[in-house]
Design an enzyme around this catalytic site. Structure first.
Site, PDB file in Angstrom:
ATOM      1  N   HIS A 188      56.016 -12.419  40.532  1.00 22.12           N
ATOM      2  CA  HIS A 188      56.678 -12.857  39.296  1.00 22.12           C
ATOM      3  C   HIS A 188      57.294 -11.668  38.575  1.00 22.12           C
ATOM      4  CE1 HIS A 188      55.536 -16.963  39.564  1.00 22.12           C
ATOM      5  NE2 HIS A 188      54.247 -16.774  39.411  1.00 22.12           N
ATOM      6  N   ARG A 331      69.980 -31.159  47.287  1.00 23.98           N
ATOM      7  CA  ARG A 331      69.331 -31.213  48.604  1.00 23.98           C
ATOM      8  C   ARG A 331      68.026 -31.986  48.470  1.00 23.98           C
ATOM      9  NH1 ARG A 331      67.772 -25.665  51.455  1.00 23.98           N
ATOM     10  NH2 ARG A 331      66.195 -25.591  49.813  1.00 23.98           N
ATOM     11  N   GLU A 429      71.458 -26.442  60.147  1.00 23.44           N
ATOM     12  CA  GLU A 429      70.497 -25.339  60.169  1.00 23.44           C
ATOM     13  C   GLU A 429      69.908 -25.095  61.550  1.00 23.44           C
ATOM     14  OE1 GLU A 429      67.941 -25.576  56.301  1.00 23.44           O
ATOM     15  OE2 GLU A 429      68.419 -27.621  56.906  1.00 23.44           O
ATOM     16  N   ASN A 452      70.203 -19.154  56.759  1.00 19.68           N
ATOM     17  CA  ASN A 452      68.896 -18.507  56.913  1.00 19.68           C
ATOM     18  C   ASN A 452      68.159 -19.078  58.123  1.00 19.68           C
ATOM     19  OD1 ASN A 452      69.727 -17.518  54.474  1.00 19.68           O
ATOM     20  ND2 ASN A 452      68.075 -18.386  53.278  1.00 19.68           N
ATOM     21  N   ASP A 453      67.989 -20.408  58.138  1.00 21.65           N
ATOM     22  CA  ASP A 453      67.300 -21.043  59.259  1.00 21.65           C
ATOM     23  C   ASP A 453      68.149 -21.015  60.523  1.00 21.65           C
ATOM     24  OD1 ASP A 453      64.728 -21.690  58.439  1.00 21.65           O
ATOM     25  OD2 ASP A 453      65.380 -23.478  57.376  1.00 21.65           O
ATOM     26  N   CYS A 500      75.624 -22.436  52.286  1.00 19.91           N
ATOM     27  CA  CYS A 500      74.749 -22.262  51.126  1.00 19.91           C
ATOM     28  C   CYS A 500      73.609 -21.278  51.395  1.00 19.91           C
ATOM     29  CB  CYS A 500      74.178 -23.603  50.659  1.00 19.91           C
ATOM     30  SG  CYS A 500      73.101 -24.398  51.869  1.00 19.91           S
TER      31      CYS A 500
END
Length: 539
Positions: A188, A331, A429, A452-453, A500
């Site tokens: 955080h 999504r 993906e 990413n995937d 994205c």
């Protein structure tokens, strides 16, 4: 002059004096007590005081860094009420007949070590939160004051680690940079540093005892370096970089309101990714044309049960209204793998990235899926909403989704609940989705490529495994060829394709994507104007 290396949390440049943060050390002694109940009551009083302190921190953070980051302190308040945490404290007090301070410190250390040893990066980062709340309770029990975070002049804060509480208590106008020995890019504190736009390094191997407040230093978030006692030449270079960064920021602000059009007349949409309703402010502030990815799973994470239809409806409605007619692509639930919700009882898997996640959960548990779809369609009348479905691998999956959507629309119609027919797309993906993208394009309105995937599945590399970083190449020709194939197949069917994933914000590939014919890039809000600059300068 000494140069120390670390990992950058936020890229920026700072030059100034360091302030070595030395925390007050409380020596917690084990003492035998006469009344366990009195000690437990002392813990309850300390918890009540801690809740009041955390509420004040929440209100301060809300003003300075927004609702999403301020929520840290709501989480800390919930942690104070965690049954396991409190039962462990009471158990030690009763069975060992010891003082409250010792019990809290012992449980805090134990829980913190437990989280720190977990495989999941997100869970490891929670160790700092446990440490934060247990230290707060101990301070309240011993009657200690909170360490002062006031500085007379702007400084570079150097510390072993920083808890979220300590970070928020600081006057950000007096902070030039953060540099810590420990910490996580998923913590955080790291998130707060990025929200505050404060250069920060973590994992810097330094001897805090050898450092003295007042020493001069340069913190370079681009190279991940802290240079102690810099030479005049190094200081001049740093000042030049600081000036250049400021100039770049000012020039980017001049691009607000301008179109994303190349010199040759090619236009591309620039949208933003968000994870919560409060992120819309950053979208509007950075002049994004819409929201290309609303990660709805964050409505499901960090809670003890499923969000209700009404709760989801209010969130989607608020985002749609705030965007005032600009496109908002939601999504559907993308949970599983590195994003877990314990109450769903998904179970442990040897290969979670290849397991029970995203659309597979929704199709296996249609009631969860239908609840979300009802909320989205109800919100559709309040703005320009689109829906996209993650982790698609087959035409059959899309047809099952369409059947469920038809059932939801029928239910809404029969209940006389208004809704609009919205654009529906799928995320590309997986290599499977790429190879059948010509067939998928006939069934949906658009594609959004989750790079990413797609990269990890194409290269067979776990993107969260640091050992594989030297082998992980998102610019791999295979990945780029797949993107081109998807764009071409969508255009043949008269549909559009966006990106994205993280690659969308890769400035080295912006021109490549425009030339490929990518129609839309959805990125972190702070990257929108940087991309616009590159696009407008393209021939």
């Amino acid at each position: 002059m000494e140069c120390l290396k670390g990992k950058s949390v936020y890229k920026g440049i700072a030059l100034g004096k360091i302030s070595v943060l030395k925390k007050s050390d409380y020596v917690v002694k084990r003492t035998k007590v006469e009344s366990a109940e009195e000690e437990i009551e002392r813990v309850n009083q300390a918890k009540e005081a801690a809740c009041n302190q955390l509420q004040k921190l929440y209100e301060k953070a809300l003003k300075e860094v927004g609702e999403a980051s301020a929520a840290i302190f709501e989480v800390h308040q919930m942690m104070l009420d965690d049954a396991d945490f409190n039962e462990a404290i009471e158990n030690i007090i009763r069975t060992q007949e010891v003082n409250a301070e010792y019990a809290v410190a012992s449980v805090g250390d134990s829980f913190s070590e437990m989280f720190a040893s977990m495989d999941d990066d997100y869970m490891r980062a929670r160790a700092a939160d446990i440490k934060d709340i247990s230290e707060r309770l101990v301070k309240n029990l011993v009657g200690g004051e909170t360490d002062s975070m006031d500085f007379e002049e702007p400084v570079i804060v150097v510390a072993d680690d920083l808890t979220p509480s300590e970070t928020v208590q600081m006057d950000k106008d007096k902070i030039l940079a953060f540099v810590t020995v420990h910490g996580s890019t998923n913590s955080h504190t790291a998130i707060l540093a990025r929200m505050m736009n404060i250069p920060a390094l973590i994992g810097v191997d330094m001897n805090l005892e050898a450092l003295k407040s007042g020493m001069e230093a340069v913190v370079d978030g681009f190279t991940g370096e802290m240079i102690l006692e810099p030479t005049e030449e190094v200081k001049c270079t740093a000042l030049t970089k600081i000036s250049e960064e400021e100039e770049k920021r000012n020039l980017l602000l001049e691009l607000k309101g301008k179109e994303n059009v190349t010199l040759g007349g090619k236009k591309i949409e620039l949208y933003a990714n968000i994870g919560s309703v409060s992120d819309v402010g950053y979208v509007l502030e950075n002049d994004a044309g819409g929201i290309g990815l609303f990660r709805s799973e964050f409505l499901y994470i960090g809670r003890n049960d499923l969000p209700s239809e009404e709760e989801q409806f209010q969130a989607y409605k608020q985002v749609a209204q705030n965007m005032a007619g600009k496109k908002v692509i939601i999504r559907t639930l993308d949970i599983g793998a590195d994003k877990q919700a314990d109450y769903l009882d998904l179970g442990e898997e040897e290969n979670p990235a290849l397991g029970y996640r995203a659309i597979r959960i929704c199709l296996s548990q249609p009631e969860i899926f239908k609840t979300q779809l009802r909320a989205i369609f109800r919100a559709s009348t309040y703005g320009n909403i689109s829906i996209m479905y993650p982790m698609i691998t087959s035409v059959e999956e899309v047809k099952k989704i369409q059947k469920i959507v038809a059932e939801v629309k029928k239910e809404l119609y029969e209940c006389d609940i208004p809704y609009k027919d919205v654009e529906e797309g799928v995320m590309i993906e997986t290599p499977a989705a790429v190879m059948i993208s010509d067939e998928l394009a006939e069934l949906v309105d658009f594609f959004s490529i989750g790079t990413n995937d797609l990269t990890q599945y194409t290269l067979a590399i776990d993107r969260q495994n640091e050992k594989l970083d030297p082998f992980y190449n998102p610019h791999h020709k295979a990945v780029l060829k797949m993107i081109q194939m998807v764009v071409d197949n969508s255009h043949k069917a008269g549909k559009w394709t966006g990106i994205c994933g993280e690659l969308g914000a890769d400035l080295e590939l912006t021109e490549t994507f425009v030339r490929m014919g990518v129609d839309e890039l959805s990125v972190a809000p702070s990257m929108v104007l940087k991309l616009r600059k590159i696009i407008r300068e393209m021939k």
